[in-house]
Design a protein around this motif. Structure first.
Motif, PDB file in Angstrom:
ATOM      1  N   PRO A  73     -17.000  -6.726   5.110  1.00 49.93           N
ATOM      2  CA  PRO A  73     -15.610  -7.736   4.675  1.00 49.93           C
ATOM      3  C   PRO A  73     -14.598  -6.766   4.613  1.00 49.93           C
ATOM      4  N   VAL A  74     -13.312  -7.433   4.804  1.00 45.56           N
ATOM      5  CA  VAL A  74     -12.032  -6.922   4.302  1.00 45.56           C
ATOM      6  C   VAL A  74     -11.499  -6.428   2.963  1.00 45.56           C
ATOM      7  N   ARG A  75     -11.454  -5.711   2.652  1.00 48.07           N
ATOM      8  CA  ARG A  75     -11.118  -5.903   1.659  1.00 48.07           C
ATOM      9  C   ARG A  75     -10.161  -5.696   0.255  1.00 48.07           C
ATOM     10  N   MET A  76      -9.584  -5.130   1.762  1.00 51.15           N
ATOM     11  CA  MET A  76      -7.491  -4.025   1.019  1.00 51.15           C
ATOM     12  C   MET A  76      -7.194  -4.001   1.800  1.00 51.15           C
ATOM     13  N   SER A  77      -6.206  -4.104   1.378  1.00 49.89           N
ATOM     14  CA  SER A  77      -4.530  -3.944   1.948  1.00 49.89           C
ATOM     15  C   SER A  77      -3.868  -2.142   1.684  1.00 49.89           C
ATOM     16  N   LYS A  78      -3.494  -1.553   2.433  1.00 49.68           N
ATOM     17  CA  LYS A  78      -2.687  -0.665   2.565  1.00 49.68           C
ATOM     18  C   LYS A  78      -1.210  -1.053   1.278  1.00 49.68           C
ATOM     19  N   ARG A  79      -1.087  -2.156   1.442  1.00 53.65           N
ATOM     20  CA  ARG A  79       0.388  -2.144   0.844  1.00 53.65           C
ATOM     21  C   ARG A  79       0.593  -2.661  -0.647  1.00 53.65           C
ATOM     22  N   ALA A  80      -1.269  -3.313  -0.878  1.00 54.37           N
ATOM     23  CA  ALA A  80      -0.847  -4.641  -2.557  1.00 54.37           C
ATOM     24  C   ALA A  80      -1.743  -3.379  -2.882  1.00 54.37           C
ATOM     25  N   GLY A  81      -2.622  -2.807  -2.313  1.00 59.35           N
ATOM     26  CA  GLY A  81      -2.882  -1.642  -2.373  1.00 59.35           C
ATOM     27  C   GLY A  81      -4.659  -2.268  -3.803  1.00 59.35           C
ATOM     28  N   THR A  82      -5.034  -3.310  -3.602  1.00 56.73           N
ATOM     29  CA  THR A  82      -6.408  -3.648  -3.969  1.00 56.73           C
ATOM     30  C   THR A  82      -7.300  -4.978  -3.335  1.00 56.73           C
ATOM     31  N   TYR A  83      -5.649  -5.372  -2.327  1.00 51.07           N
ATOM     32  CA  TYR A  83      -6.581  -6.990  -1.576  1.00 51.07           C
ATOM     33  C   TYR A  83      -6.194  -7.164  -0.312  1.00 51.07           C
ATOM     34  N   ILE A  84      -6.844  -7.926   0.460  1.00 51.13           N
ATOM     35  CA  ILE A  84      -5.971  -8.199   1.794  1.00 51.13           C
ATOM     36  C   ILE A  84      -4.515  -9.402   1.943  1.00 51.13           C
ATOM     37  N   THR A  85      -3.590  -8.989   2.336  1.00 49.97           N
ATOM     38  CA  THR A  85      -2.196 -10.098   1.916  1.00 49.97           C
ATOM     39  C   THR A  85      -2.315 -11.263   3.069  1.00 49.97           C
ATOM     40  N   LEU A  86      -1.488 -12.180   2.515  1.00 53.17           N
ATOM     41  CA  LEU A  86      -1.475 -12.884   3.333  1.00 53.17           C
ATOM     42  C   LEU A  86      -0.689 -12.898   4.853  1.00 53.17           C
ATOM     43  N   ARG A  87       0.581 -11.765   4.072  1.00 49.52           N
ATOM     44  CA  ARG A  87       0.977 -11.069   6.213  1.00 49.52           C
ATOM     45  C   ARG A  87      -0.234 -10.631   6.453  1.00 49.52           C
ATOM     46  N   ASP A  88      -0.910  -9.197   6.114  1.00 49.60           N
ATOM     47  CA  ASP A  88      -1.957  -9.455   6.738  1.00 49.60           C
ATOM     48  C   ASP A  88      -2.846 -10.114   7.657  1.00 49.60           C
ATOM     49  N   LEU A  89      -2.907 -10.866   7.266  1.00 51.28           N
ATOM     50  CA  LEU A  89      -3.887 -11.954   7.681  1.00 51.28           C
ATOM     51  C   LEU A  89      -3.386 -12.697   8.755  1.00 51.28           C
ATOM     52  N   ILE A  90      -1.703 -13.018   8.891  1.00 52.50           N
ATOM     53  CA  ILE A  90      -1.002 -14.131   9.478  1.00 52.50           C
ATOM     54  C   ILE A  90      -1.382 -12.611  11.100  1.00 52.50           C
ATOM     55  N   GLU A  91      -0.707 -11.655  10.322  1.00 51.83           N
ATOM     56  CA  GLU A  91      -0.159 -10.530  11.843  1.00 51.83           C
ATOM     57  C   GLU A  91      -1.508 -10.481  12.616  1.00 51.83           C
ATOM     58  N   GLU A  92      -2.300 -10.039  11.561  1.00 48.35           N
ATOM     59  CA  GLU A  92      -4.266 -10.090  12.839  1.00 48.35           C
ATOM     60  C   GLU A  92      -4.480 -10.700  13.758  1.00 48.35           C
ATOM     61  N   MET A 105      10.190 -13.536  -5.337  1.00 49.98           N
ATOM     62  CA  MET A 105      10.120 -14.398  -4.783  1.00 49.98           C
ATOM     63  C   MET A 105      10.255 -14.219  -3.726  1.00 49.98           C
ATOM     64  N   GLU A 106      11.539 -13.757  -3.886  1.00 52.24           N
ATOM     65  CA  GLU A 106      12.043 -13.451  -1.969  1.00 52.24           C
ATOM     66  C   GLU A 106      10.880 -13.010  -0.974  1.00 52.24           C
ATOM     67  N   ALA A 107      10.284 -11.966  -1.848  1.00 51.69           N
ATOM     68  CA  ALA A 107       8.829 -11.658  -0.577  1.00 51.69           C
ATOM     69  C   ALA A 107       7.657 -12.867  -0.535  1.00 51.69           C
ATOM     70  N   ILE A 108       7.824 -13.471  -1.906  1.00 54.33           N
ATOM     71  CA  ILE A 108       7.136 -14.601  -1.962  1.00 54.33           C
ATOM     72  C   ILE A 108       7.715 -15.846  -1.309  1.00 54.33           C
ATOM     73  N   ARG A 109       8.789 -16.177  -0.957  1.00 60.03           N
ATOM     74  CA  ARG A 109       9.261 -16.991   0.318  1.00 60.03           C
ATOM     75  C   ARG A 109       9.076 -16.474   1.435  1.00 60.03           C
TER      76      ARG A 109
END
Length: 590
Positions: free
Chosen positions: A407-426, A255-259
């Protein structure tokens, strides 16, 4: 703000005219009279359905009423032309001088322009995101977060007292699986010699979540507890001795990470409600008691679900809620055959909690995969509130992220999907938020990373921001005159078709806010801003072709002030619309 709400002002005139023509017309009939843009702009500025609404109670043909109404309305101060049309519409064209006289009110209102009163201060709870706290926020969560946040802003703009809520799904099998996966990362942190395969065999179902994001959680758990949660050999002990501790620790860290991720997106909730907390507080039992007292709970056997055959369906007695009494297709189980609560039962507890907090309306933003869940939840809310509290559900479809057309399918950090943080940083927060609102929420969308940063009119993010930057450039060149000064400018010089088109678009903003909030469709604000930007760019280009239409002309100070007033109003409305979307306007393009 009827002075600047041209549709409200004309509606008042139409209803007044109908009352004069038909004094006995019931109030509920007048309440159904609408004034809207005509389907074809060539027919005028507005059209009203008043004649068709009144035909039956007035006992007259709608065409006859429309003719009488048109004759009556021509005397209204803002009406230049009124003509009956079709089955009973009345088309209206407004005086341009009257439209121009609304512009000072737009400037004076500033950021408050477009505020509506249809919410009437009523309290609405908007619940959105509410992702299981089992991993980082991903692109699917991102769309729901943006839609929910913009919708909450939109409802506030429309006069609702809004609470933004996040419901933490922390009482289920997935959260338990998070505990097992976190325990594995804990064992790694304290130096276990076990392999993943060893652990999966020793702790069944222990590695559902394998992303690297749990490594720091396991390390933090090891820092807090040392080796106390494992054997001296750094292998698992009985889950009953550590599961609650590890699960709660992991949920708190998730929840800290989600916030943090939501904060990057510009999303801040007012309230976080724990599902596990509601269960501990006995809210489910309270909900069941209320439904039982109303005769809405019984023990019965459900029919096989669609697609199930008698061979693969085992009928069993269950505690059921009479959802069919409230429009659902079948009654719904509250407790399983072992006596434990169903997911639906816990959701009922959540909604009782909202109702008891005094909300007048509830709005949820869910993924489209929950579409089949809507009717049963609406049935439960209707039962719990005696029909007082409506529940609206906005569904969001999946997002496909593309880069280079692939298609962009994967995030190294999450393992199976692209994260919100990935998208914002991009591409940046504002581009993410704006783009997520460029399609209706229940339509699938492609988030093209290349297109979002492209500087062309095909990119609405750029197109709208460029319009605001151009407005600000003009105003800076003119010395940034105050809105109060421009509000006093004589406006007769605004006569060109492009100038009036832009003014008309500006003056539709209050109606847009009302209509979008009632439809629960924040994407309409993005569409409106794209149209407004288009009108402004068209006028800018007209000025390049015709020097007499340039915004600043030293030889025409009065015309310059009028055009600067129009430019300032355009910039103000773009800012107001972007504020609803949660997007920061830019002062200049870089």
């Amino acid at each position: 703000m009827t002075e600047t709400h041209i549709f409200a002002a004309v509606l008042d005139e139409v209803r007044g005219a109908m009352r004069a023509l038909f004094p006995e017309l019931p109030d509920d009939v007048l309440a159904r009279v609408l004034v809207e843009p005509p389907r074809d702009a060539a027919h005028g500025d507005m059209a009203t359905n008043a004649a068709m609404v009144a035909a039956k109670p007035a006992r007259q043909p709608p065409q006859k009423i429309a003719a009488a109404l048109a004759e009556k309305l021509i005397a209204a101060p803002m009406v230049a032309e009124a003509a009956p049309a079709g089955p009973g519409f009345v088309n209206l064209r407004l005086h341009e001088s009257w439209l121009r006289a609304r512009l000072p009110g737009v400037l004076t209102a500033g950021p408050r322009y477009g505020e509506a009163t249809i919410g009437a201060g009523r309290r609405v709870d908007v619940e959105y995101v509410s992702a299981n706290p089992t991993g980082p926020m991903h692109v699917g969560h991102c769309r729901g977060a943006v839609v929910g946040d913009a919708l909450a802003n939109l409802l506030a703009k429309a006069g609702w007292d809004v609470t933004k809520e996040y419901y933490i799904n922390d009482a289920g099998a997935q959260v338990q699986a998070l505990g097992y996966a976190t325990y594995w990362r804990y064992l790694q942190a304290i130096g276990t010699a076990m392999t993943e395969e060893d652990y999966a065999a020793a702790v069944p179902g222990g590695l559902q979540y394998r992303g690297e994001y749990l490594i720091p959680v396991g390390e933090a758990l090891a820092a807090a507890h040392g080796g106390a949660l494992a054997t001296p050999e750094k292998t698992p002990i009985e889950p009953a001795l550590w599961l609650d501790t590890v699960r709660d620790f992991a949920v708190a860290r998730m929840m800290e990470a989600i916030r943090e991720d939501l904060a990057l997106l510009g999303v801040q909730h007012d309230v976080f409600v724990s599902e596990a907390g509601l269960v501990r507080d006995g809210k489910l039992a309270q909900a069941e008691a209320r439904l039982d007292a109303a005769g809405l709970i019984y023990v019965g056997v459900l029919e096989p679900p669609k697609g199930k055959t008698p061979d693969d369906w085992e009928p069993r007695p269950q505690t059921l809620f009479r959802a069919t009494q409230f429009g659902d297709e079948v009654d719904r189980a509250l407790r399983k055959s072992d006596g434990s609560g169903t997911y639906f039962a816990n959701d009922i507890a959540n909604h009782l909690h909202k109702i008891e907090r005094g909300f007048d309306a509830l709005v949820h933003v869910w993924g489209a995969d929950h579409g089949g869940y809507v009717r049963r939840m609406q049935a439960a809310v209707s039962a719990l509130s005696n029909g007082r509290v409506p529940l609206d559900v906005v569904l969001t479809q999946i997002v496909h992220v593309l880069k280079g057309g692939e298609p962009v399918r994967m995030s190294k950090r999450a393992g199976t999907y692209i994260t919100l943080r990935d998208l914002i940083e991009e591409v940046g927060r504002d581009a993410v938020r704006f783009t997520m609102l460029t399609r209706k929420s229940d339509a699938q969308m492609e988030f093209d990373l290349d297109r979002v940063i492209e500087q062309s009119r095909d990119n609405p993010v750029f197109y709208v921001q460029y319009a605001h930057a151009r407005c600000r450039s003009v105003l800076r060149q003119a010395g940034d005159p105050e809105a109060a000064v421009l509000a006093g400018a004589p406006l007769d010089a605004l006569t060109d078709v492009a100038e009036m088109a832009l003014l008309r678009r500006i003056l539709t903003f209050p109606r847009l806010i009302e209509a979008a909030s009632e439809a629960r469709e924040p994407h309409r604000v993005a569409f409106y801003l794209a149209d407004l930007a288009g009108d402004f760019h068209a006028l800018w280009n007209r000025g390049r072709e015709d020097a007499t239409l340039r915004f600043i002309r030293e030889d025409e100070p009065e015309a310059t002030r009028a055009r600067l007033a129009l430019v300032a109003a355009t910039a103000s409305v773009i800012r107001a619309g972007l504020a609803v979307m949660g997007v920061t306007p830019v002062e200049e393009m870089r």
